[in-house]
Design a protein around this motif. Sequence first.
Motif, PDB file in Angstrom:
ATOM      1  N   VAL A 105      30.720  50.428  26.584  1.00  0.00           N
ATOM      2  CA  VAL A 105      29.636  50.417  27.567  1.00  0.00           C
ATOM      3  C   VAL A 105      30.212  50.662  28.956  1.00  0.00           C
ATOM      4  N   SER A 106      29.575  51.531  29.718  1.00  0.00           N
ATOM      5  CA  SER A 106      30.037  51.845  31.074  1.00  0.00           C
ATOM      6  C   SER A 106      29.558  50.764  32.046  1.00  0.00           C
ATOM      7  N   TYR A 107      30.468  50.285  32.897  1.00  0.00           N
ATOM      8  CA  TYR A 107      30.145  49.263  33.879  1.00  0.00           C
ATOM      9  C   TYR A 107      29.804  49.898  35.222  1.00  0.00           C
ATOM     10  N   GLU A 108      28.808  49.360  35.891  1.00  0.00           N
ATOM     11  CA  GLU A 108      28.510  49.808  37.243  1.00  0.00           C
ATOM     12  C   GLU A 108      29.633  49.403  38.192  1.00  0.00           C
ATOM     13  N   ILE A 109      30.196  48.217  37.991  1.00  0.00           N
ATOM     14  CA  ILE A 109      31.248  47.687  38.853  1.00  0.00           C
ATOM     15  C   ILE A 109      32.511  47.540  38.027  1.00  0.00           C
ATOM     16  N   ALA A 110      33.498  48.372  38.306  1.00  0.00           N
ATOM     17  CA  ALA A 110      34.746  48.323  37.543  1.00  0.00           C
ATOM     18  C   ALA A 110      35.699  47.264  38.085  1.00  0.00           C
ATOM     19  N   ALA A 111      35.620  46.993  39.397  1.00  0.00           N
ATOM     20  CA  ALA A 111      36.524  46.012  40.008  1.00  0.00           C
ATOM     21  C   ALA A 111      36.177  44.606  39.531  1.00  0.00           C
ATOM     22  N   ALA A 112      37.187  43.739  39.524  1.00  0.00           N
ATOM     23  CA  ALA A 112      36.996  42.364  39.055  1.00  0.00           C
ATOM     24  C   ALA A 112      36.365  41.517  40.157  1.00  0.00           C
ATOM     25  N   GLU A 113      35.037  41.372  40.106  1.00  0.00           N
ATOM     26  CA  GLU A 113      34.304  40.552  41.074  1.00  0.00           C
ATOM     27  C   GLU A 113      33.781  39.313  40.367  1.00  0.00           C
ATOM     28  N   PRO A 114      34.096  38.103  40.878  1.00  0.00           N
ATOM     29  CA  PRO A 114      33.609  36.890  40.211  1.00  0.00           C
ATOM     30  C   PRO A 114      32.099  36.921  40.012  1.00  0.00           C
ATOM     31  N   ALA A 115      31.658  36.442  38.856  1.00  0.00           N
ATOM     32  CA  ALA A 115      30.250  36.572  38.475  1.00  0.00           C
ATOM     33  C   ALA A 115      29.372  35.452  39.004  1.00  0.00           C
ATOM     34  N   GLY A 116      29.958  34.381  39.552  1.00  0.00           N
ATOM     35  CA  GLY A 116      29.204  33.171  39.877  1.00  0.00           C
ATOM     36  C   GLY A 116      27.937  33.381  40.677  1.00  0.00           C
ATOM     37  N   ARG A 117      28.022  34.012  41.843  1.00  0.00           N
ATOM     38  CA  ARG A 117      26.843  34.118  42.701  1.00  0.00           C
ATOM     39  C   ARG A 117      25.770  35.014  42.071  1.00  0.00           C
ATOM     40  N   HIS A 118      26.189  36.013  41.323  1.00  0.00           N
ATOM     41  CA  HIS A 118      25.234  36.905  40.674  1.00  0.00           C
ATOM     42  C   HIS A 118      24.485  36.187  39.546  1.00  0.00           C
ATOM     43  N   ALA A 273      28.035  30.496  35.483  1.00  0.00           N
ATOM     44  CA  ALA A 273      28.388  30.796  36.875  1.00  0.00           C
ATOM     45  C   ALA A 273      29.495  29.879  37.380  1.00  0.00           C
ATOM     46  N   GLU A 274      29.532  28.664  36.862  1.00  0.00           N
ATOM     47  CA  GLU A 274      30.538  27.700  37.307  1.00  0.00           C
ATOM     48  C   GLU A 274      31.870  27.852  36.586  1.00  0.00           C
ATOM     49  N   LYS A 275      31.905  28.659  35.539  1.00  0.00           N
ATOM     50  CA  LYS A 275      33.116  28.792  34.733  1.00  0.00           C
ATOM     51  C   LYS A 275      34.004  29.900  35.271  1.00  0.00           C
ATOM     52  N   PRO A 276      35.227  29.596  35.702  1.00  0.00           N
ATOM     53  CA  PRO A 276      36.142  30.659  36.133  1.00  0.00           C
ATOM     54  C   PRO A 276      36.455  31.609  34.969  1.00  0.00           C
ATOM     55  N   GLY A 277      36.589  32.883  35.276  1.00  0.00           N
ATOM     56  CA  GLY A 277      36.949  33.854  34.248  1.00  0.00           C
ATOM     57  C   GLY A 277      35.868  34.869  33.951  1.00  0.00           C
ATOM     58  N   PHE A 278      34.626  34.605  34.347  1.00  0.00           N
ATOM     59  CA  PHE A 278      33.561  35.582  34.143  1.00  0.00           C
ATOM     60  C   PHE A 278      33.527  36.566  35.311  1.00  0.00           C
ATOM     61  N   VAL A 279      33.459  37.852  34.972  1.00  0.00           N
ATOM     62  CA  VAL A 279      33.498  38.932  35.960  1.00  0.00           C
ATOM     63  C   VAL A 279      32.167  39.667  35.942  1.00  0.00           C
ATOM     64  N   TRP A 280      31.624  39.956  37.127  1.00  0.00           N
ATOM     65  CA  TRP A 280      30.340  40.647  37.247  1.00  0.00           C
ATOM     66  C   TRP A 280      30.543  42.151  37.080  1.00  0.00           C
ATOM     67  N   ARG A 281      29.753  42.788  36.188  1.00  0.00           N
ATOM     68  CA  ARG A 281      29.862  44.230  35.943  1.00  0.00           C
ATOM     69  C   ARG A 281      28.630  45.008  36.390  1.00  0.00           C
ATOM     70  N   GLY A 282      27.631  44.309  36.938  1.00  0.00           N
ATOM     71  CA  GLY A 282      26.463  45.000  37.472  1.00  0.00           C
ATOM     72  C   GLY A 282      25.547  45.537  36.396  1.00  0.00           C
ATOM     73  N   ARG A 283      24.850  46.619  36.730  1.00  0.00           N
ATOM     74  CA  ARG A 283      23.862  47.196  35.815  1.00  0.00           C
ATOM     75  C   ARG A 283      24.542  48.004  34.713  1.00  0.00           C
ATOM     76  N   VAL A 284      24.047  47.860  33.497  1.00  0.00           N
ATOM     77  CA  VAL A 284      24.568  48.599  32.347  1.00  0.00           C
ATOM     78  C   VAL A 284      23.396  49.021  31.469  1.00  0.00           C
ATOM     79  N   VAL A 285      23.669  49.909  30.521  1.00  0.00           N
ATOM     80  CA  VAL A 285      22.709  50.304  29.490  1.00  0.00           C
ATOM     81  C   VAL A 285      23.342  49.955  28.139  1.00  0.00           C
ATOM     82  N   ASP A 286      22.663  49.136  27.348  1.00  0.00           N
ATOM     83  CA  ASP A 286      23.258  48.721  26.074  1.00  0.00           C
ATOM     84  C   ASP A 286      23.076  49.797  25.003  1.00  0.00           C
TER      85      ASP A 286
END
Length: 353
Positions: A105-118, A273-286
């Motif tokens: 699956v192609s990620y909108e965001i390739a960089a490793a951005e923490p997922a918490g706030r999203h 969101a509180e768990k370290p290690g989850f990365v936000w990838r933005g919008r995707v198509v499954d």
Amino acid sequence: MSERSTMHTKQQIRDLLGPADPARDAVVPPSPLTARDLILRAEDATAIPAGPVRRAAPRRTVLVGAAAAVAALGSAGVAQVLRDGPVPVTPAPAQPVAGTVLQPVSYEIAAAEPAGRHLRALAARIVDAPHEGAAGRYSYHHTKSWGGAAMMSPEGHMMSFVQERREWVADDGRRWQDAKPLDVEFPDAASREYFSTRPQPRSANPSATRPPQGIQEIPRAPEGRPLPADRAELARWLGTGKPAGELAMRTYHLYSSYLVPRRTRADLLTILAEKPGFVWRGRVVDRAGRQGVAVTADLVPPSGQTPQRAQMLLVFHPSTGELLAYEYLETAPMRRVLHYLLMLDARRTDTVS
């Protein structure tokens, strides 16, 4: 292999999977392949055109998907269903294997951005899912998955069939299931080429060798546990002290076992969101063509195991926060899909049909 040894191996696999086993304590319908067919499919001899017949290197049927993900989180390795050793087989002509080569699956965001706030923002804006407020005697789940049991060559080439599954569960715990194999798919072009140049008996296609089993009643889930009632109970159920990759697996298990209400979906998203290690990838198509938003969690298996690095992917509905898809990817030494699950439908119904 003796019957006692076979039963011991099956129990070891069940112990390895634990609650992540999608077929936990179910009576599995007759296999689409017999043991002999699996061995033939795994270790068929290959004929060189206009030359002598030689036996190919042994191939294995292994349990991957959830089991491999558990192995990546621990040190048990991939659980093998059949033994490694070669057996004499009758040479068969090579038959091309038609099947799809999967692309990650192609990620909108390739960089490793923490997922918490999203994830917190998603939890705050989710709306009711279609199943909420609906009546019906049964909860119903419709899924498609690939990679749960796969053919693996010594070189790491892989093939597996898509499985479509429908399950109905009554309020008293009685369950019915309809499962059928679909098309073959491959994680990479090299795997398709490998299996296309090896002999494949007719039994290599389970949908061609056995008629559909239809809807069958299966045993009740042994746990009989209700959906976690509040955020604290949900956090304990997920096991928040474990790595992010294991929480991703528990999320998949939650959605494949229950109709998850809006409040619980919001609690789940804030826990992740509180768990370290989850990365936000933005919008995707499954793989079903649906728009979603995604997070990933990286895995680093013990040294010397394959894959060397792996990743869990969760795709959520952007409005309801429901889980749409779960994937397990190898990221090193190559990038390829090893297992996926699509949650196609989850609702209440009055009929088992």
